[in-house]
Scaffold this motif. Structure first.
Motif, PDB file in Angstrom:
ATOM      1  N   TYR A  34      32.200 -22.815 -10.739  1.00 30.35           N
ATOM      2  CA  TYR A  34      31.355 -22.994  -9.816  1.00 30.35           C
ATOM      3  C   TYR A  34      29.930 -23.006 -10.317  1.00 30.35           C
ATOM      4  O   TYR A  34      29.342 -24.182 -10.188  1.00 30.35           O
ATOM      5  N   SER A  37      29.582 -26.316 -12.387  1.00 29.37           N
ATOM      6  CA  SER A  37      29.866 -27.790 -11.539  1.00 29.37           C
ATOM      7  C   SER A  37      28.195 -27.712 -10.731  1.00 29.37           C
ATOM      8  O   SER A  37      27.741 -29.061 -10.826  1.00 29.37           O
ATOM      9  N   GLN A  38      27.435 -26.598 -10.599  1.00 26.78           N
ATOM     10  CA  GLN A  38      26.282 -26.804 -10.089  1.00 26.78           C
ATOM     11  C   GLN A  38      25.198 -27.359 -11.233  1.00 26.78           C
ATOM     12  O   GLN A  38      24.309 -28.218 -10.976  1.00 26.78           O
ATOM     13  N   GLU A  41      25.745 -30.953 -11.709  1.00 24.08           N
ATOM     14  CA  GLU A  41      25.328 -31.477 -10.685  1.00 24.08           C
ATOM     15  C   GLU A  41      23.800 -31.901 -10.547  1.00 24.08           C
ATOM     16  O   GLU A  41      23.369 -32.713 -10.172  1.00 24.08           O
ATOM     17  N   TYR A  53      37.127 -29.144  -8.050  1.00 21.16           N
ATOM     18  CA  TYR A  53      35.854 -29.048  -7.854  1.00 21.16           C
ATOM     19  C   TYR A  53      34.946 -30.432  -7.827  1.00 21.16           C
ATOM     20  O   TYR A  53      34.093 -30.561  -7.253  1.00 21.16           O
ATOM     21  N   THR A  54      35.775 -31.536  -8.108  1.00 25.60           N
ATOM     22  CA  THR A  54      35.167 -32.837  -8.173  1.00 25.60           C
ATOM     23  C   THR A  54      34.844 -33.434  -6.739  1.00 25.60           C
ATOM     24  O   THR A  54      33.660 -33.922  -6.507  1.00 25.60           O
ATOM     25  N   GLN A  56      33.559 -32.086  -4.172  1.00 29.60           N
ATOM     26  CA  GLN A  56      32.221 -31.572  -3.633  1.00 29.60           C
ATOM     27  C   GLN A  56      31.170 -31.832  -4.455  1.00 29.60           C
ATOM     28  O   GLN A  56      29.795 -31.459  -3.920  1.00 29.60           O
ATOM     29  N   LEU A  57      31.286 -32.353  -5.493  1.00 27.98           N
ATOM     30  CA  LEU A  57      29.947 -32.731  -6.215  1.00 27.98           C
ATOM     31  C   LEU A  57      29.319 -34.046  -5.873  1.00 27.98           C
ATOM     32  O   LEU A  57      30.050 -35.105  -5.543  1.00 27.98           O
ATOM     33  N   VAL A  60      27.769 -37.272  -9.581  1.00 27.19           N
ATOM     34  CA  VAL A  60      28.241 -36.804 -10.508  1.00 27.19           C
ATOM     35  C   VAL A  60      29.432 -37.926 -10.845  1.00 27.19           C
ATOM     36  O   VAL A  60      30.136 -38.328  -9.769  1.00 27.19           O
ATOM     37  N   THR A  62      32.856 -38.840 -12.237  1.00 27.42           N
ATOM     38  CA  THR A  62      34.330 -37.876 -12.830  1.00 27.42           C
ATOM     39  C   THR A  62      35.225 -38.857 -13.599  1.00 27.42           C
ATOM     40  O   THR A  62      35.055 -40.227 -13.123  1.00 27.42           O
ATOM     41  N   LEU A  76      33.515 -34.081 -16.198  1.00 27.43           N
ATOM     42  CA  LEU A  76      32.481 -34.473 -15.311  1.00 27.43           C
ATOM     43  C   LEU A  76      31.070 -34.789 -16.276  1.00 27.43           C
ATOM     44  O   LEU A  76      30.706 -34.468 -17.130  1.00 27.43           O
TER      45      LEU A  76
END
Length: 106
Positions: A34, A37-38, A41, A53-54, A56-57, A60, A62, A76
């Motif tokens: 997580y 990912s932040q 982002e 995770y993709t 919710q980004l 970004v 992918t 990412l």
């Protein structure tokens, strides 16, 4: 960036790079997917993460990694990648262009 060495998530990405005969340098390790990912982002790095995770980004790009084990890994990258990120993407498109594999200076 990646998860700490010898963790399950890190082993998966290490295996994907090894299977593609690509070398990489992990600039720093982060303890959770997580958090990775932040950071991605917010344009602070790039990483490979599970596809969960993709969705919710935001902001970004992918890229699905095919023929990798396990197949749930995604690449990412920030929308405005750093020069190193652009070189990395070029290698994904054409691994033969890696100067470390051909012996040419880079």
């Amino acid at each position: 960036m990646d998860l700490p060495a010898k963790t399950a998530g890190r082993i998966q990405s290490d295996q994907a790079f090894e299977a593609a005969a690509l070398s990489r340098d992990v600039a720093f390790e982060v303890t959770t997917a997580y958090l990775i990912s932040q950071l991605v982002e917010h344009n602070l790095g790039m990483a490979m993460l599970p596809s969960a995770y993709t969705p919710q980004l935001a902001g970004v790009t992918t890229i699905e990694i095919r023929d990798a084990s396990p197949r749930r890994i995604r690449h990412l990258e920030p929308v405005r990648p750093h020069a190193r990120g652009k070189r990395f993407l070029a290698l994904l498109d054409n691994p033969a262009r890696d100067p470390r594999r051909s012996g040419s200076p880079g």
